[in-house]
Every structure is written in structure tokens, then in C-alpha cells.
Design an enzyme around this catalytic site. Structure first.
Site, PDB file in Angstrom:
ATOM      1  N   SER A   1     -70.902  44.708  64.787  1.00 31.04           N
ATOM      2  CA  SER A   1     -71.809  44.735  63.627  1.00 31.04           C
ATOM      3  C   SER A   1     -71.599  46.041  62.865  1.00 31.04           C
ATOM      4  CB  SER A   1     -73.272  44.722  64.075  1.00 31.04           C
ATOM      5  OG  SER A   1     -73.540  43.718  64.989  1.00 31.04           O
TER       6      SER A   1
ATOM      7  N   ASN B   1     -67.202  49.471  52.380  1.00 35.25           N
ATOM      8  CA  ASN B   1     -68.001  48.531  51.591  1.00 35.25           C
ATOM      9  C   ASN B   1     -68.543  49.192  50.326  1.00 35.25           C
ATOM     10  OD1 ASN B   1     -67.533  46.312  53.098  1.00 35.25           O
ATOM     11  ND2 ASN B   1     -69.573  46.139  53.997  1.00 35.25           N
TER      12      ASN B   1
ATOM     13  N   CYS C   1     -73.710  41.870  52.817  1.00 33.45           N
ATOM     14  CA  CYS C   1     -73.425  43.232  53.294  1.00 33.45           C
ATOM     15  C   CYS C   1     -73.404  44.346  52.257  1.00 33.45           C
ATOM     16  CB  CYS C   1     -72.120  43.216  54.074  1.00 33.45           C
ATOM     17  SG  CYS C   1     -72.295  42.233  55.580  1.00 33.45           S
TER      18      CYS C   1
HETATM   19  P1  NAD Z   1     -75.211  36.388  61.118  1.00 37.60           P
HETATM   20  O1  NAD Z   1     -76.644  36.492  60.794  1.00 37.60           O
HETATM   21  O2  NAD Z   1     -74.377  35.289  60.562  1.00 37.60           O
HETATM   22  O3  NAD Z   1     -75.019  36.325  62.713  1.00 37.60           O
HETATM   23  C1  NAD Z   1     -75.727  37.124  63.611  1.00 37.60           C
HETATM   24  C2  NAD Z   1     -76.061  36.279  64.827  1.00 37.60           C
HETATM   25  O4  NAD Z   1     -76.653  37.121  65.822  1.00 37.60           O
HETATM   26  C3  NAD Z   1     -77.077  35.155  64.539  1.00 37.60           C
HETATM   27  O5  NAD Z   1     -76.518  33.904  64.877  1.00 37.60           O
HETATM   28  C4  NAD Z   1     -78.279  35.523  65.431  1.00 37.60           C
HETATM   29  O6  NAD Z   1     -78.949  34.389  65.976  1.00 37.60           O
HETATM   30  C5  NAD Z   1     -77.617  36.347  66.529  1.00 37.60           C
HETATM   31  N1  NAD Z   1     -78.551  37.208  67.248  1.00 37.60           N
HETATM   32  C6  NAD Z   1     -79.511  38.036  66.764  1.00 37.60           C
HETATM   33  N2  NAD Z   1     -80.150  38.652  67.764  1.00 37.60           N
HETATM   34  C7  NAD Z   1     -79.593  38.230  68.921  1.00 37.60           C
HETATM   35  C8  NAD Z   1     -79.829  38.506  70.283  1.00 37.60           C
HETATM   36  N3  NAD Z   1     -80.785  39.361  70.670  1.00 37.60           N
HETATM   37  N4  NAD Z   1     -79.078  37.863  71.214  1.00 37.60           N
HETATM   38  C9  NAD Z   1     -78.111  36.988  70.841  1.00 37.60           C
HETATM   39  N5  NAD Z   1     -77.840  36.680  69.554  1.00 37.60           N
HETATM   40  C10 NAD Z   1     -78.571  37.297  68.598  1.00 37.60           C
HETATM   41  O7  NAD Z   1     -74.582  37.803  60.729  1.00 37.60           O
HETATM   42  P2  NAD Z   1     -73.052  38.117  60.350  1.00 37.60           P
HETATM   43  O8  NAD Z   1     -72.815  37.808  58.917  1.00 37.60           O
HETATM   44  O9  NAD Z   1     -72.173  37.543  61.389  1.00 37.60           O
HETATM   45  O10 NAD Z   1     -73.054  39.703  60.468  1.00 37.60           O
HETATM   46  C11 NAD Z   1     -73.178  40.335  61.713  1.00 37.60           C
HETATM   47  C12 NAD Z   1     -72.851  41.810  61.554  1.00 37.60           C
HETATM   48  O11 NAD Z   1     -71.499  41.943  61.101  1.00 37.60           O
HETATM   49  C13 NAD Z   1     -73.691  42.548  60.534  1.00 37.60           C
HETATM   50  O12 NAD Z   1     -73.909  43.855  61.001  1.00 37.60           O
HETATM   51  C14 NAD Z   1     -72.835  42.582  59.296  1.00 37.60           C
HETATM   52  O13 NAD Z   1     -73.106  43.697  58.486  1.00 37.60           O
HETATM   53  C15 NAD Z   1     -71.450  42.708  59.882  1.00 37.60           C
HETATM   54  N6  NAD Z   1     -70.361  42.154  59.053  1.00 37.60           N
HETATM   55  C16 NAD Z   1     -70.532  40.968  58.401  1.00 37.60           C
HETATM   56  C17 NAD Z   1     -69.475  40.421  57.647  1.00 37.60           C
HETATM   57  C18 NAD Z   1     -69.608  39.112  56.905  1.00 37.60           C
HETATM   58  O14 NAD Z   1     -68.713  38.785  56.147  1.00 37.60           O
HETATM   59  N7  NAD Z   1     -70.658  38.343  57.081  1.00 37.60           N
HETATM   60  C19 NAD Z   1     -68.239  41.093  57.600  1.00 37.60           C
HETATM   61  C20 NAD Z   1     -68.101  42.295  58.297  1.00 37.60           C
HETATM   62  C21 NAD Z   1     -69.170  42.816  59.025  1.00 37.60           C
HETATM   63  C1  UGA Z   2     -67.120  42.227  51.871  1.00 34.24           C
HETATM   64  C2  UGA Z   2     -65.846  43.073  52.071  1.00 34.24           C
HETATM   65  O1  UGA Z   2     -64.840  42.625  51.143  1.00 34.24           O
HETATM   66  C3  UGA Z   2     -65.319  42.936  53.499  1.00 34.24           C
HETATM   67  O2  UGA Z   2     -64.208  43.808  53.686  1.00 34.24           O
HETATM   68  C4  UGA Z   2     -66.437  43.318  54.471  1.00 34.24           C
HETATM   69  O3  UGA Z   2     -66.007  43.143  55.795  1.00 34.24           O
HETATM   70  C5  UGA Z   2     -67.651  42.434  54.214  1.00 34.24           C
HETATM   71  O4  UGA Z   2     -68.082  42.591  52.836  1.00 34.24           O
HETATM   72  C6  UGA Z   2     -68.846  42.782  55.048  1.00 34.24           C
HETATM   73  O5  UGA Z   2     -68.949  43.881  55.559  1.00 34.24           O
HETATM   74  O6  UGA Z   2     -69.691  41.896  55.115  1.00 34.24           O
HETATM   75  P1  UGA Z   2     -67.632  39.653  51.443  1.00 34.24           P
HETATM   76  O7  UGA Z   2     -68.973  40.164  51.060  1.00 34.24           O
HETATM   77  O8  UGA Z   2     -67.555  38.554  52.440  1.00 34.24           O
HETATM   78  O9  UGA Z   2     -66.757  40.862  52.053  1.00 34.24           O
HETATM   79  O10 UGA Z   2     -66.829  39.174  50.162  1.00 34.24           O
HETATM   80  P2  UGA Z   2     -66.104  39.962  48.950  1.00 34.24           P
HETATM   81  O11 UGA Z   2     -64.846  39.280  48.651  1.00 34.24           O
HETATM   82  O12 UGA Z   2     -66.047  41.420  49.184  1.00 34.24           O
HETATM   83  O13 UGA Z   2     -67.104  39.677  47.745  1.00 34.24           O
HETATM   84  C7  UGA Z   2     -68.382  40.283  47.669  1.00 34.24           C
HETATM   85  C8  UGA Z   2     -69.004  39.997  46.321  1.00 34.24           C
HETATM   86  O14 UGA Z   2     -68.330  40.694  45.280  1.00 34.24           O
HETATM   87  C9  UGA Z   2     -68.947  38.508  45.926  1.00 34.24           C
HETATM   88  O15 UGA Z   2     -70.158  38.148  45.310  1.00 34.24           O
HETATM   89  C10 UGA Z   2     -67.789  38.453  44.957  1.00 34.24           C
HETATM   90  O16 UGA Z   2     -67.866  37.380  44.072  1.00 34.24           O
HETATM   91  C11 UGA Z   2     -67.961  39.783  44.248  1.00 34.24           C
HETATM   92  N1  UGA Z   2     -66.729  40.282  43.606  1.00 34.24           N
HETATM   93  C12 UGA Z   2     -65.623  40.533  44.344  1.00 34.24           C
HETATM   94  C13 UGA Z   2     -66.726  40.504  42.240  1.00 34.24           C
HETATM   95  O17 UGA Z   2     -67.739  40.279  41.556  1.00 34.24           O
HETATM   96  N2  UGA Z   2     -65.582  40.972  41.647  1.00 34.24           N
HETATM   97  C14 UGA Z   2     -64.470  41.242  42.359  1.00 34.24           C
HETATM   98  O18 UGA Z   2     -63.459  41.681  41.753  1.00 34.24           O
HETATM   99  C15 UGA Z   2     -64.487  41.016  43.739  1.00 34.24           C
END
Ligand code: NAD
Ligand code: UGA
Length: 455
Positions: free
Chosen positions: A129, A221, A273
Site C-alpha cells: 500500500s 504520484n 490515489c
Molecule cells: P482497494 O480498496 O481496491 O483494496 C483494498 C482491499 O483491502 C479491500 O478489498 C479491503 O477489503 C481489504 N482490506 C481492508 N482491511 C483489511 C483487513 N484488515 N484484512 C484483510 N483485508 C482488508 O484498494 P487498492 O486500490 O488496491 O489500493 C490499495 C493500496 O495500494 C492503497 O494504499 C493505494 O494507495 C495503493 N495503490 C493503489 C493503486 C491503484 O491503482 N489502485 C496503485 C498503486 C498503489
Molecule cells: C496513478 C499512477 O499513474 C500510477 O503510477 C500509480 O501507481 C497509481 O496512480 C496509484 O498510486 O494509485 P492511476 O490513477 O491508476 O495511476 O491512473 P493514471 O493513468 O495515472 O490516471 C490518473 C488520472 O489522471 C485519470 O483520471 C486520467 O484520466 C488523468 N490523466 C492522466 C489526465 O487527465 N491527463 C493525462 O495526461 C494523464
């Protein structure tokens, strides 16, 4: 029979795809993904996965049941594994000290305590996370509180983007592994590096101290979001000066120091995020007394709010300053293309504002309608339609909210014919062929480019 046993706590957008790729690339490891949400686990075990991500079905199909397992038995997975990834959610705190800014670490702390309770052998605990810098210290204090078994905490932030998660995981720009620089910390670091080395070239696997790894994720980010706010701020200036933001983006992006990617002007960035991580950065900076740093990063969020508000203002103003009872079709609701995720989608803001003005909305999206229904639950005046042609029928305006490729190929003559006249098109993603739409008869409002009107 398995050479390594890995568990991942949290089967969400990160945990699911990340572990599926590790299992695919490392058939000799046993990979168990667990979650408190039993419905989510059931969906991971079924043919209808809980998230839409191109290529994910195939990866899961290949590894599931072989060395990839989804389960609700969190304690058993912890007990059995040597390496535990934790990818639970870290949302913005909504209460008490730091409300609206700091990360809410309650889920993470609960997991740390559960790991401690369930473990009877040493483990490597990996922060997957996104967490505030210095979280590893808190985790070490909790995990090593009773000295029962030894835990090493590693920061291995995830950089995948939704919509391209599988490609990002298979071919990452880099993988980052941060650890304590003690002999035990360095050993744990190497164990984690070895997992990725199964398919990621060594030179793309970076190692660092644990604080640099934690902070690099927030900084990456923030830098990405900053580029979008930068180009969006320029889009506002373009609209006042008859410059074209796409031409400006091309011109500045060809400077190799700036680079061409992530310069698409939009109705605003969304996703779970960017906003939460920048708020977190702002909060951390403030807590160290770095007011100027905090204000600098906060302005990235201010521009994003401004861009969403500006988009709605243009719509209302151009549609003769009233949209009461006018049907408006929102094309797309996901926060970006190729995902069903709508968290923090700019479409939510736009929809709510248009409804406040008493418009009638028709929302369409190829993958995100179920989430859109939840986001707009309880609000009156919204229809949800699979078919974009149905959504546009009888509408005064179409507003493109998500850059779904399929919208380019629609029969826009047919859409125009079915709409009220004058027909408006607001392109919040600069996705469509504006000159052609104008020729068909639309009044077209791109972002950061001169409007193409018939009056
Ligand atoms: P998400 O909400 O999709 O998934 C999190 C999961 O954790 C949920 O299914 C929830 O039920 C589970 N959970 C919560 N508490 C729990 C517990 N005590 N035991 C077991 N399971 C539990 O979130 P996500 O989008 O996967 O993001 C997770 C982390 O990764 C965040 O910190 C986010 O910032 C980071 N992150 C997300 C992305 C992305 O693109 N979504 C990309 C990079 C990093
Ligand atoms: C973003 C980062 O790109 C990932 O590297 C990171 O791991 C992730 O956040 C995270 O920590 O959750 P994500 O949010 O899934 O990924 O998607 P992006 O492609 O970054 O787009 C984010 C937002 O910016 C979207 O709404 C997209 O439409 C917008 N965007 C992106 C723009 O408006 N203009 C651009 O040129 C690019």
C-alpha cells in the site's frame, strides 16, 4: 513442493493483479491472496473477477488453482507464509486530527496486529500500500512489540496504473525495494528483489533505504498529478488566447527534458490515489513545519478542482445559462479508460453539479455503470444506459467524461439526428474529431482549444 510461500492481505486493484502476475511468473511459489471482504474473494474465485483490467482474466486463469489461491482465511495464510505483502486500502482520514488530509492507517495497523497474533515464525512484511513516510517505523514497533518472532518491514510501493496494470506489472519501468540497512534488513531486501528478478531485469530493480522508498511513491504520484494540473492550467489560458493546448503540449513535450507523456488536458484527474497521496504529502510537510512545501503541492489539487468547476461553468454558460430539465448525456463515468473504477472520477463532480442545476442526466459507460449507480445513489434525475445512442437520444448535450476509444467510432451523424437542437458537445478529454463533429452540426467545446459554434 513450493520453494517460497507468499501471502497478500488485501485483494483489491493492487493486491489482485500484482499477486496474479507474481504467481504467473514464479510457478514454484505458492501465492495466497486474502481479504476480509468475502464477496470480493468469491468473485476472485469465479469467472467474473471483481475488477475489470485488460489482460487480467487470462493471467488469473493461468495461475489460479495452480499456485495462486484466493481465500478468506487470513490467519492461515499468514501462518503458512514467509513473505507477506500488505495492500489494504489507506484512504484519507475523515475524522479527528488530520481529517481530510492525513492517511487513515487503521486498516494497516489492524493487519499488523493480526500478523503479529497469527505468526509463529519470522516473516518479511512488505508495505505494498502507499503509506506516509516513516510508517515502517510504526509497523516495526507494533510487529516487534512482544519479541515473539522477528519481523522485517520492507517498503515495496506499487507504481501500476489502472487500465494498464498487467503490462505495467509485466514490464515495469522500475521496481523499488526499500529496507533498513542492517544485516537483517539487507537480507530481507534481497529476498524481495529475488522475487521480481524472476522476470524484471536486475537493472530495473532499485533498492534504497526504507524512508526513500516510502517517500518516492508519494513523490511520484505528486509529480504525475502536477503535470496534469500544469497542462490543465495552460488549457484555461489557451481558451482565452485562441492557442490550442494540444499544439502547446506537442511543442513542449518534444523537449526531451520535459517529455511527451502525461500532458493530456482533461476535465481533471481522478482515481483513488492522486488526491489522497497529495493530501498526505501536504499533511506530512505541514507536520514538519514546511508550510511553503505544503502550499506548493496543495496548489496541484486546487487547479484540479478549478478545472472540474470550470468545465461545468462552461457547459451552463454556453447552454444559455440554464440547464433546468435539459437532458445531458455523460459519455463515460470511469476515472479513465479501460477500468471499471470510478473512485474520485471527475464525472462524479460534474454529474452532481449538473443535477444541482436541475438537469436530467443520462449516464453511459461500457464498464463502470454499476459503480456509477453507487456513486449517484439517492440522486433524482439520472438514467443509466448501456447504449450510448440511447443515452444521447433527446439530449441537448453530450459531455465526454472518459476517453473510451469506442466513443471515437460511434455514428455521430446518427447521434446528432437524435438530439435536441442546437446540439452541444463538450469534450472533457479532447477525444473526438472536433472539426468533423462541427461539420455534422454540433456546437463543439473542446478543452483548451477554440470552440466551434454555429452561432
Ligand atoms: P482497494 O480498496 O481496491 O483494496 C483494498 C482491499 O483491502 C479491500 O478489498 C479491503 O477489503 C481489504 N482490506 C481492508 N482491511 C483489511 C483487513 N484488515 N484484512 C484483510 N483485508 C482488508 O484498494 P487498492 O486500490 O488496491 O489500493 C490499495 C493500496 O495500494 C492503497 O494504499 C493505494 O494507495 C495503493 N495503490 C493503489 C493503486 C491503484 O491503482 N489502485 C496503485 C498503486 C498503489
Ligand atoms: C496513478 C499512477 O499513474 C500510477 O503510477 C500509480 O501507481 C497509481 O496512480 C496509484 O498510486 O494509485 P492511476 O490513477 O491508476 O495511476 O491512473 P493514471 O493513468 O495515472 O490516471 C490518473 C488520472 O489522471 C485519470 O483520471 C486520467 O484520466 C488523468 N490523466 C492522466 C489526465 O487527465 N491527463 C493525462 O495526461 C494523464
Amino acid at each position: 513442493m513450493f520453494s517460497k510461500k507468499i501471502a497478500c492481505i488485501g485483494a483489491g486493484y493492487v493486491g489482485g493483479p500484482t499477486m496474479a502476475v507474481i504467481a504467473l511468473k514464479c510457478p514454484e511459489y505458492k501465492v495466497q491472496v486474502v481479504d476480509i471482504n468475502a464477496d470480493r474473494i468469491k468473485a476472485w474465485q469465479s469467472d467474473r473477477l471483481p475488477i475489470y483490467e485488460p489482460g487480467l482474466d487470462e493471467v488469473v486463469r493461468k495461475a489460479r488453482g495452480r499456485n495462486l489461491f484466493f481465500s478468506s482465511d487470513i490467519d492461515a495464510a499468514i501462518r503458512e507464509s514467509d513473505i507477506i505483502f500488505v495492500s489494504v486500502n489507506t484512504p484519507t482520514k475523515t475524522f479527528g486530527e488530520g481529517a481530510g488530509r492525513a492517511a487513515d492507517l487503521q486498516y494497516w495497523e489492524k493487519v499488523a496486529r493480526q500478523i503479529l497474533r497469527a505468526s509463529d515464525s519470522p516473516k518479511i512484511v512488505i508495505e505494498k500500500s502507499t503509506l506516509p513516510v516513516k510508517t515502517a517505523r510504526t509497523m516495526e514497533q507494533i510487529l516487534n512489540a512482544n519479541g515473539k518472532v522477528r519481523f522485517e518491514v520492507i517498503s515495496n510501493p506499487e507504481f501500476l496504473a489502472e487500465g494498464t496494470a498487467i503490462t505495467d506489472l509485466l514490464h515495469p519501468d522500475r521496481v523499488l525495494v526499500g529496507s533498513r540497512e542492517t544485516p537483517e534488513g539487507l537480507r530481507a531486501r534481497e529476498e524481495v528483489v529475488d522475487i521480481y528478478a524472476n522476470w524484471v531485469p536486475r537493472e530495473r530493480i532499485l533498492t534504497s533505504n526504507v524512508w526513500s522508498a516510502e517517500l518516492s511513491k508519494l513523490a511520484a504520484n505528486a509529480f504525475l498529478a502536477q503535470r496534469i494540473s500544469s497542462i490543465n492550467s495552460i488549457s484555461a489560458l489557451c481558451e482565452k488566447t485562441d492557442a490550442d493546448v494540444s499544439e502547446v503540449a506537442t511543442a513542449i513535450g518534444m523537449d526531451s527534458r520535459i517529455g511527451a507523456r502525461f500532458l493530456n488536458a482533461s476535465v481533471g484527474f481522478g482515481g483513488s490515489c492522486f488526491k489522497k497521496d497529495i493530501l498526505n504529502l501536504v499533511y506530512i510537510s505541514e507536520s514538519y513545519g514546511l508550510e511553503e512545501v505544503a502550499r506548493y503541492w496543495e496548489s496541484v489539487l486546487d487547479i484540479n478542482e478549478y478545472q472540474k468547476a470550470r468545465f461545468v461553468r462552461t457547459m451552463i454558460h454556453e447552454m444559455f445559462n440554464t440547464i433546468v430539465a435539459k437532458r445531458i448525456a455523460l459519455f463515460g463515468f470511469a476515472f479513465k479508460a479501460d477500468t471499471s473504477d470510478t473512485r474520485e472520477s471527475p464525472a462524479i463532480h460534474v454529474a452532481r453539479k449538473l443535477l444541482e442545476e436541475r438537469a436530467q442526466l443520462a449516464v453511459t459507460d461500457p464498464k463502470a455503470l454499476a459503480n456509477a449507480r453507487v456513486d449517484l445513489a439517492g440522486l433524482e434525475g439520472v438514467d443509466f444506459l448501456e447504449d450510448p445512442y440511447e443515452a444521447a437520444r433527446g439530449a441537448h448535450a453530450v459531455a465526454v467524461m472518459t476517453e473510451w476509444e469506442m466513443y471515437r467510432g460511434l455514428d455521430w451523424e446518427k447521434i446528432y439526428e437524435s438530439m435536441e437542437k442546437p446540439a452541444f458537445l463538450f469534450d472533457g478529454r479532447n477525444l473526438l474529431d472536433h472539426a468533423r463533429l462541427h461539420r455534422i452540426g454540433f456546437n463543439v467545446y473542446p478543452l483548451g482549444k477554440p470552440a466551434l459554434k454555429h452561432f
